[in-house]
Design an enzyme around this catalytic site. Structure first.
Site, PDB file in Angstrom:
ATOM      1  N   ASP A 499       0.837  -1.202   0.000  1.00 35.08           N
ATOM      2  CA  ASP A 499       0.000   0.000   0.000  1.00 35.08           C
ATOM      3  C   ASP A 499       0.865   1.243   0.000  1.00 35.08           C
ATOM      4  OD1 ASP A 499       0.921  -0.692   2.574  1.00 35.08           O
ATOM      5  OD2 ASP A 499      -0.719   0.341   3.574  1.00 35.08           O
ATOM      6  N   GLU A 505       3.538   0.231   7.936  1.00 40.21           N
ATOM      7  CA  GLU A 505       2.476  -0.568   7.337  1.00 40.21           C
ATOM      8  C   GLU A 505       3.079  -1.423   6.219  1.00 40.21           C
ATOM      9  OE1 GLU A 505      -1.107   1.469   7.411  1.00 40.21           O
ATOM     10  OE2 GLU A 505      -2.255  -0.179   6.568  1.00 40.21           O
ATOM     11  N   ASP A 512      -5.987  -2.558  -2.717  1.00 41.04           N
ATOM     12  CA  ASP A 512      -5.211  -1.591  -3.496  1.00 41.04           C
ATOM     13  C   ASP A 512      -4.738  -2.203  -4.817  1.00 41.04           C
ATOM     14  OD1 ASP A 512      -5.247  -1.146  -0.629  1.00 41.04           O
ATOM     15  OD2 ASP A 512      -3.940   0.573  -0.961  1.00 41.04           O
ATOM     16  N   TRP A 567     -11.361  -6.395  -0.915  1.00 43.29           N
ATOM     17  CA  TRP A 567      -9.959  -6.727  -0.626  1.00 43.29           C
ATOM     18  C   TRP A 567      -9.722  -8.202  -0.965  1.00 43.29           C
ATOM     19  CZ3 TRP A 567     -11.910  -2.309   0.793  1.00 43.29           C
ATOM     20  CH2 TRP A 567     -11.074  -1.219   0.930  1.00 43.29           C
ATOM     21  N   GLU A 783      -2.161   9.103  -0.909  1.00 42.53           N
ATOM     22  CA  GLU A 783      -3.236   8.276  -0.373  1.00 42.53           C
ATOM     23  C   GLU A 783      -4.558   9.051  -0.376  1.00 42.53           C
ATOM     24  OE1 GLU A 783      -2.470   7.053   3.644  1.00 42.53           O
ATOM     25  OE2 GLU A 783      -3.878   5.371   3.483  1.00 42.53           O
ATOM     26  N   HIS A 804       1.078   6.154  -2.545  1.00 44.50           N
ATOM     27  CA  HIS A 804       0.017   5.148  -2.395  1.00 44.50           C
ATOM     28  C   HIS A 804      -0.640   5.005  -3.763  1.00 44.50           C
ATOM     29  CE1 HIS A 804      -1.272   3.878   1.679  1.00 44.50           C
ATOM     30  NE2 HIS A 804      -2.404   3.468   1.110  1.00 44.50           N
TER      31      HIS A 804
HETATM   32  C1  BGC Z   1      -3.957   1.053   3.725  1.00 47.34           C
HETATM   33  C2  BGC Z   1      -4.883   1.032   2.547  1.00 47.34           C
HETATM   34  C3  BGC Z   1      -5.692  -0.208   2.726  1.00 47.34           C
HETATM   35  C4  BGC Z   1      -6.548   0.084   3.914  1.00 47.34           C
HETATM   36  C5  BGC Z   1      -7.657  -0.804   4.213  1.00 47.34           C
HETATM   37  C6  BGC Z   1      -4.812   1.318   4.924  1.00 47.34           C
HETATM   38  O1  BGC Z   1      -4.121   1.529   6.066  1.00 47.34           O
HETATM   39  O2  BGC Z   1      -2.926   1.933   3.598  1.00 47.34           O
HETATM   40  O3  BGC Z   1      -4.421   1.395   1.364  1.00 47.34           O
HETATM   41  O4  BGC Z   1      -6.346  -0.681   1.629  1.00 47.34           O
HETATM   42  O5  BGC Z   1      -5.790   0.348   5.059  1.00 47.34           O
HETATM   43  O6  BGC Z   1      -8.725  -0.025   4.346  1.00 47.34           O
END
Ligand code: BGC
Length: 930
Positions: A499, A505, A512, A567, A783, A804
């Site tokens: 991401d 993270e 994504d 997802w 993002e 992102h």
């Molecule tokens: C990530 C996103 C991911 C999401 C889930 C985030 O913290 O960076 O891109 O899809 O969490 O909602």
């Protein structure tokens, strides 16, 4: 694998095509094809293949129009000499009547571990004229059987808790003669660098990359022949914690601990196999004869936090023979490692380019801040002078505070800081080993004098996929947007699609990549990378069928982050896209069962076919306009109700499972899932769609997704388009969509005849828009639309990445609509495709390319003086439907002649303001009144 029957059918099809298009006759006799780009399992000359029927591909090239391959011959030999003598002692296909150039599975003598395979190809054209043989290529089989490994997992007894130095390992050995061939197979639970006789081996970084180490660990193979010598030799490795023992994103939240998620003892394994010139074979393997120390210069290393390096502890010669290793201890051999070693199927992580800073400032005394001019991912090389014991600290950030210091709040718990402690001596050069950072700005402290800008070099690295696309047009903002998308992709492809690359993270978030995969494949050749990652996806699937929200899923298959609409579906969407783009049947074959389990999980928990139950963390159409901070627009109303979003994703997943089953010839499965799709569609309409076509929530996203997934009765589609347009009007000509629906809405606007609105959205410079972030300084995709606003400052620091790719999924629209390059599902992998550009949006010209698996496609158009010109290149052995925007066929010229009479061109029909021609391979220049 092509069966005989398939070969006959494919030959028959090529005969029919040849008869149907007599135009191929113009391809002049005498001009034949050239063969290049030989690949095995998508890779160039791979050293370790562990599938027993590796698939081969090549590209053919020709300047002639209508050039086709009618037959091929592949020879695979055990030695280069046999190959040169045309002796296929492993496989000689003879002349096979076929137009196929990709995904041809090896069918020769059974292959065993370590087999070297030398191969070449020649092809015959439409006049049955043979090409020359291609240049030779090769692949080698890896260690296929577990029993092939005699090496053991080694390390030391110290647990790798916080701030623990890297483990160094070494062993000396003797060779009685010159090496004819030396291959090392190596891997780690952790991350490692291999050394032989004073040299670093290979250029891969962060090997063996991130996988679910409890299920599988990738090994790498290195050809070290040239590093070996008769007499004394030394082999060694440096072993860092990596994802195995170091910190992993979100671990703190999930498991209440930051580190040691897979284990607390990093381990290394290596097996050097040497064939000596005198015919003898030697093997050097990791075992209790290896020595180890933690006294080396890497004092700590962590993917998220950075590395501490003390140059005073360097041990010159540690990786050469005759080094004094008396203080080293015997290695600890682990007997309880449970993982399966597999050959790495994807391109390694490597440095792809270097960046020089554009400035260096001193916002506070002795605090130096370099601006790399580009948000990048990798690390820095530092060149500096200093007294022994001086420690220089390098911190990395994506943005600056108003006072010119670096802004690190959005990194959350990730430190992204490296330290170097100098040895005595003059100019010293440092680079980390086992970490990576996402940054544009670099803060250097600890230097006594202001450094010159060239003290820092940005080393950009990522999975070394070949870049496959290009895009340019007359609007600088769109060019910048395309560049930003590509940079964001570079920064988020390090063994897994992440991401983001900076905060704590950096996970393989499935939502994504599910939406970005189309853009990603246009930008880079992702076939091998996604082959690897889809294994991670299946490894992470829970017993009950839930796919994880990110893969690998380091916190246990059932824990916390699983089963979310939009997802989990990546487990189906990604293999489907790989099939479409690369004609890779193994993808649906490997993913069908897991896909069916996912769909069945949803169905069994939601018998009325509305996805109400079990939606995990239920993120919905993430980051829709309801989550933005801005004034002047409706503050609520962007979010498509989550239950509706989920049900639409459920329908889409069932539909794709049905299509995958169809591709595999599993008609019953296909029918069953098609019926499920129809039933979900019926339930969806009954529950959420009113008679006049309004979808509950009345959001842009709701209509965009329902149109895109074909969830509405035909008669309601125009109404849905109308409401979608009204929704855009309500937002004063802006999007209120989340990241799942944004690019899908762009595509639906175009296909429903409202491309002008799509252009308006992509040309917006006001909030929220891509142009807005570019005006606010973006060099990558953010993002959030409003990650940073001049004057207002930063969005919520808890979630504000500046790198992102999710909303960069609009790149797919740029390729498909501005350039007009589109695959055709009925002819996967660009055997036949569509070029349909939509000039508009104030653009005077656009041009670009896509390097498909069958060769490079060009599309370039310009409008001037009432004329439109469209130049295209169709790779040899492929055909395309080319849409020339014009009122009638008669007004379209090709290279100065009426297009309908031009060689290689056949008029098909008029369609929505364009003349459609069937075009054979070659280069063409169309012109029409505009
Ligand atoms: C990530 C996103 C991911 C999401 C889930 C985030 O913290 O960076 O891109 O899809 O969490 O909602």
């Amino acid at each position: 694998m092509l069966t005989k029957m398939q070969k006959v059918i494919s030959f028959f099809i090529s005969l029919v095509l040849a008869t149907a298009f007599p135009i191929v006759a113009f391809a002049q006799r005498g001009e034949s094809l050239t063969v290049s780009e030989l690949r095995c399992e998508y890779l160039i000359n791979p050293l370790a293949i562990d599938t027993r029927e590796p698939r081969l591909s090549w590209q053919i090239d020709s300047n002639a129009r209508g050039a086709r391959q009618t037959a091929y011959q592949i020879i695979v030999a055990t030695t280069a000499a046999s190959l040169a003598a045309n002796k296929g002692d492993l496989w000689d296909t003879g002349k096979v009547a076929s137009n196929e150039t990709i995904q041809i599975a090896y069918q020769g003598k059974p292959l065993t571990s370590r087999q070297e395979c030398f191969w070449k190809v020649r092809v015959w054209d439409q006049n049955d004229k043979a090409s020359s043989w291609s240049k030779p290529a090769q692949w080698s089989m890896g260690l296929i059987e577990p029993a092939d490994w005699s090496a053991r997992w080694v390390g030391d007894k110290l647990p790798s808790v916080e701030n623990v130095s890297a483990t160094m390992l070494r062993r000396e050995f003797k060779l009685s003669a010159r090496a004819r061939r030396g291959i090392v197979y190596a891997s780690a639970l952790g991350v490692y660098e291999l050394h032989i006789n004073g040299h670093r081996v290979g250029d891969q970084l962060l090997a063996p990359e991130f996988t679910d180490y409890h299920s599988r660990t990738q090994y790498q193979a290195y050809d070290v022949t040239s590093l070996l010598k008769p007499g004394a030799n030394a082999i060694g490795a440096v072993l860092g914690d990596g994802w195995y023992a170091g910190s992993v994103g979100l671990a703190q939240m999930a498991l209440k601990k930051k580190r040691n998620i897979y284990g607390d003892h990093p381990r290394f394994i290596a097996q050097l196999e040497v064939e000596l010139a005198d015919g003898k074979k030697e093997r050097v393997v990791t075992d209790e004869s290896w020595l180890t120390t933690r006294e080396g210069p890497i004092r700590s290393s962590d993917i998220l936090d950075g590395e501490a390096y003390d140059a005073r502890r360097e041990m010159p010669g540690w990786d050469s023979p005759a080094f004094d290793d008396k203080s080293w201890q015997a290695a600890d051999v682990a007997s309880n490692v449970r993982t399966t070693l597999v050959a790495q199927p994807n391109e390694p992580i490597r440095v792809s380019r270097e960046i020089k800073p554009i400035s260096v400032n001193e916002p506070k005394p002795r605090v130096y801040v370099f601006d790399m001019g580009q948000n990048m991912v990798g690390w820095c090389r530092l060149k500096a002078r200093g007294a022994a014991g001086t420690t220089v600290t390098i911190r990395h950030a994506e943005m600056l505070n108003d006072d010119g210091t670096i802004y690190t709040d959005n990194l959350r718990a990730a430190k992204q800081a490296d330290t170097y402690t100098m040895r005595s001596g003059g100019l010293q050069t440092f680079e980390p080993h086992f970490t990576y950072h996402g940054f544009r700005y670099v803060e250097v402290t600890g230097l006594q004098t202001k450094p010159r800008p060239d003290a820092i070099t940005g080393r950009v690295f990522h999975s070394a996929m070949t870049e496959a696309g290009s895009f340019e047009c007359s609007d600088p903002t769109l060019n910048k947007l395309w560049q930003n998308i590509l940079w964001t992709q570079r920064g988020n492809m390090l063994g897994i699609p992440t991401d983001c690359p900076q905060r704590d993270e950096r996970l393989g978030w499935m939502g994504d990549i599910q939406i970005f995969v189309g853009t990603g494949i246009f930008n880079m050749d992702m076939a091998a990378f996604l082959t690897k990652w889809m294994r991670d996806v299946r490894d992470a699937q829970a017993e009950d069928g839930r796919f994880a929200d990110f893969s690998p899923h380091p916190f246990g298959k059932d824990k916390i982050f699983t089963g979310v609409p939009g997802w989990g579906d990546a487990g189906i969407v990604v293999p489907w896209r790989v099939w479409q783009q690369y004609g890779d049947k193994r993808m649906p074959a490997e993913s069908l069962e897991s896909g069916k389990r996912w769909v069945e999980f949803i169905r069994s928990n939601n018998p009325d076919l509305l996805w109400k139950n079990k939606r995990g963390n239920d993120y919905g159409d993430w980051l829709n306009s309801d989550t933005l901070i801005y004034e002047g627009f409706p503050s609520k109303g962007g979010q498509v109700p989550k239950e509706i979003f989920a049900t639409m994703m459920f329908a889409y997943a069932a539909d794709l499972v049905s299509r995958m089953a169809q591709v595999l010839g599993k008609d019953d499965e296909a029918k069953k899932h098609k019926q499920l799709f129809e039933d979900i569609k019926a339930a969806f309409n009954k529950a959420y769609v009113s008679e006049d076509g309004r979808i509950k929530g009345d959001t842009q996203a709701g209509y965009a997704l329902a149109l895109h997934f074909d969830l509405l009765p035909k008669k309601l589609r125009p109404a849905a388009v109308k409401y979608m347009l009204e929704g855009i009007d309500r937002y004063k000509g802006h999007m209120s969509t989340g990241f799942h629906s944004t690019y899908r809405m762009m595509l639906e606007l175009t296909s429903s005849g409202h491309n002008d609105v799509a252009y308006k959205l992509i040309n917006n410079h006001t909030f929220p828009s891509w142009g807005y972030s570019i005006e606010n300084g973006a060099t990558t995709i953010w993002e959030r639309w409003d990650g940073y606003v001049k004057g207002r400052g930063f969005q919520n620091k808890g979630m504000n990445s500046f790198n992102h790719y999710a909303i960069g999924a609009v790149g797919e629209w740029m390729y498909r609509v501005i350039l007009g390059i589109n695959n055709d599902d009925a002819h996967p992998a660009y055997e036949h495709f569509v070029i349909r550009p939509y000039p508009g949006g104030g653009l005077n010209w656009a041009k670009g390319t896509y390097d498909s698996i069958r060769g490079k496609i060009h599309s370039s158009w310009s409008v001037a003086d009432g004329k439109l010109r469209l130049d295209v290149r169709i790779p040899a052995n492929t055909t395309a439907n080319v849409y020339v925007p014009a009122k009638d066929a008669a007004s379209v010229m090709e290279s100065g002649k009426p297009a309908s009479t031009a060689a290689g061109v056949r008029f098909l029909r008029m369609e929505d303001g364009a003349v459609v021609f069937l075009v054979q391979s070659g280069s063409y220049s169309f012109e029409a009144r505009h």
